[in-house]
Design a protein around this motif. Structure first.
Motif, PDB file in Angstrom:
ATOM      1  N   GLN A 121       0.838  -1.208   0.000  1.00 32.97           N
ATOM      2  CA  GLN A 121       0.000   0.000   0.000  1.00 32.97           C
ATOM      3  C   GLN A 121       0.869   1.252   0.000  1.00 32.97           C
ATOM      4  OE1 GLN A 121      -3.294  -0.250  -0.449  1.00 32.97           O
ATOM      5  NE2 GLN A 121      -3.274   1.940  -0.770  1.00 32.97           N
ATOM      6  N   VAL A 122       1.943   1.256   0.759  1.00 37.82           N
ATOM      7  CA  VAL A 122       2.864   2.404   0.761  1.00 37.82           C
ATOM      8  C   VAL A 122       3.471   2.574  -0.630  1.00 37.82           C
ATOM      9  CG1 VAL A 122       5.021   3.334   1.717  1.00 37.82           C
ATOM     10  CG2 VAL A 122       3.343   2.252   3.230  1.00 37.82           C
ATOM     11  N   ALA A 123       3.835   1.467  -1.264  1.00 35.56           N
ATOM     12  CA  ALA A 123       4.377   1.529  -2.624  1.00 35.56           C
ATOM     13  C   ALA A 123       3.350   2.139  -3.576  1.00 35.56           C
ATOM     14  CB  ALA A 123       4.775   0.133  -3.093  1.00 35.56           C
ATOM     15  N   ARG A 124       2.088   1.786  -3.414  1.00 37.25           N
ATOM     16  CA  ARG A 124       1.028   2.364  -4.260  1.00 37.25           C
ATOM     17  C   ARG A 124       0.887   3.861  -4.019  1.00 37.25           C
ATOM     18  NH1 ARG A 124      -2.942  -2.597  -2.959  1.00 37.25           N
ATOM     19  NH2 ARG A 124      -2.188  -4.011  -4.579  1.00 37.25           N
ATOM     20  N   ALA A 183      -2.605   4.712  -5.861  1.00 37.77           N
ATOM     21  CA  ALA A 183      -3.624   4.804  -4.803  1.00 37.77           C
ATOM     22  C   ALA A 183      -3.307   6.028  -3.959  1.00 37.77           C
ATOM     23  CB  ALA A 183      -3.630   3.547  -3.945  1.00 37.77           C
ATOM     24  N   GLU A 184      -4.307   6.513  -3.253  1.00 33.82           N
ATOM     25  CA  GLU A 184      -4.142   7.646  -2.339  1.00 33.82           C
ATOM     26  C   GLU A 184      -4.633   7.237  -0.956  1.00 33.82           C
ATOM     27  OE1 GLU A 184      -3.007  10.947  -2.554  1.00 33.82           O
ATOM     28  OE2 GLU A 184      -2.141  10.277  -4.440  1.00 33.82           O
ATOM     29  N   PRO A 185      -3.895   7.601   0.081  1.00 35.43           N
ATOM     30  CA  PRO A 185      -4.370   7.278   1.428  1.00 35.43           C
ATOM     31  C   PRO A 185      -5.617   8.080   1.773  1.00 35.43           C
ATOM     32  CG  PRO A 185      -2.426   8.672   1.526  1.00 35.43           C
ATOM     33  CD  PRO A 185      -2.634   8.337   0.081  1.00 35.43           C
ATOM     34  N   ARG A 225      -4.390   8.707   5.951  1.00 32.79           N
ATOM     35  CA  ARG A 225      -3.911   9.896   5.220  1.00 32.79           C
ATOM     36  C   ARG A 225      -3.325  10.905   6.199  1.00 32.79           C
ATOM     37  NH1 ARG A 225      -4.725  12.205   0.140  1.00 32.79           N
ATOM     38  NH2 ARG A 225      -4.421  14.463   0.116  1.00 32.79           N
ATOM     39  N   LYS A 226      -4.004  11.093   7.331  1.00 31.28           N
ATOM     40  CA  LYS A 226      -3.485  12.026   8.339  1.00 31.28           C
ATOM     41  C   LYS A 226      -2.138  11.559   8.868  1.00 31.28           C
ATOM     42  CE  LYS A 226      -7.885  13.897   9.829  1.00 31.28           C
ATOM     43  NZ  LYS A 226      -8.829  14.114  10.903  1.00 31.28           N
ATOM     44  N   ALA A 227      -2.025  10.268   9.167  1.00 32.13           N
ATOM     45  CA  ALA A 227      -0.763   9.736   9.704  1.00 32.13           C
ATOM     46  C   ALA A 227       0.352   9.826   8.664  1.00 32.13           C
ATOM     47  CB  ALA A 227      -0.961   8.289  10.157  1.00 32.13           C
ATOM     48  N   TYR A 228       0.057   9.426   7.435  1.00 32.03           N
ATOM     49  CA  TYR A 228       1.055   9.464   6.362  1.00 32.03           C
ATOM     50  C   TYR A 228       1.461  10.900   6.047  1.00 32.03           C
ATOM     51  CZ  TYR A 228       3.193   8.186   1.844  1.00 32.03           C
ATOM     52  OH  TYR A 228       4.054   7.994   0.799  1.00 32.03           O
ATOM     53  N   GLY A 229       0.487  11.792   5.999  1.00 32.07           N
ATOM     54  CA  GLY A 229       0.780  13.199   5.764  1.00 32.07           C
ATOM     55  C   GLY A 229       1.650  13.787   6.862  1.00 32.07           C
TER      56      GLY A 229
END
Length: 113
Positions: free
Chosen positions: A77-80, A86-88, A93-97
């Motif tokens: 999923q991170v690779a996507r 793909a978009e979180p 999305r908050k954590a990744y951002g």
């Protein structure tokens, strides 16, 4: 005789438009509008451009697996997310951002004497 129609507008609570003779009148005050914009800004989650996501992670010496474990997804999923296939969303999305924003800022240096 003009007809009036009261209808909610978007997700902003207590904002209504009157429709009278084809014209809309916005009843939101200037302060309410600023508050609505501020709330929207607080909810928005900025992500760097797709091409920069992997570069930021690699520059910090992190693996996709480490990011995946921290954010709560699989490595694929991170690779996507990094390739833009793909978009979180939501909490991820908050954590990744937050992670990526943190990686754009230089680490704090200690000034021990």
């Amino acid at each position: 005789m003009a007809t009036f129609q009261l209808r909610p507008r978007s997700n902003v609570a207590n904002v209504y438009l009157f429709r009278a003779t084809g014209q809309e009148v916005d009843l939101m005050s200037h302060q309410d509008r600023l508050t609505a914009v501020e709330n929207l800004v607080q909810e928005a989650v900025w992500l760097p451009a797709v091409g920069d996501r992997g570069a930021l992670r690699r520059a910090a010496g992190l693996t996709q697996q480490q990011v995946a474990l921290a954010v709560g997804v699989g490595r694929v999923q991170v690779a996507r997310w990094e390739t833009g296939t793909a978009e979180p969303r939501g909490v991820r999305r908050k954590a990744y951002g937050h992670l990526l924003r943190s990686l754009t800022q230089p680490p704090a240096t200690s000034t021990n004497s």
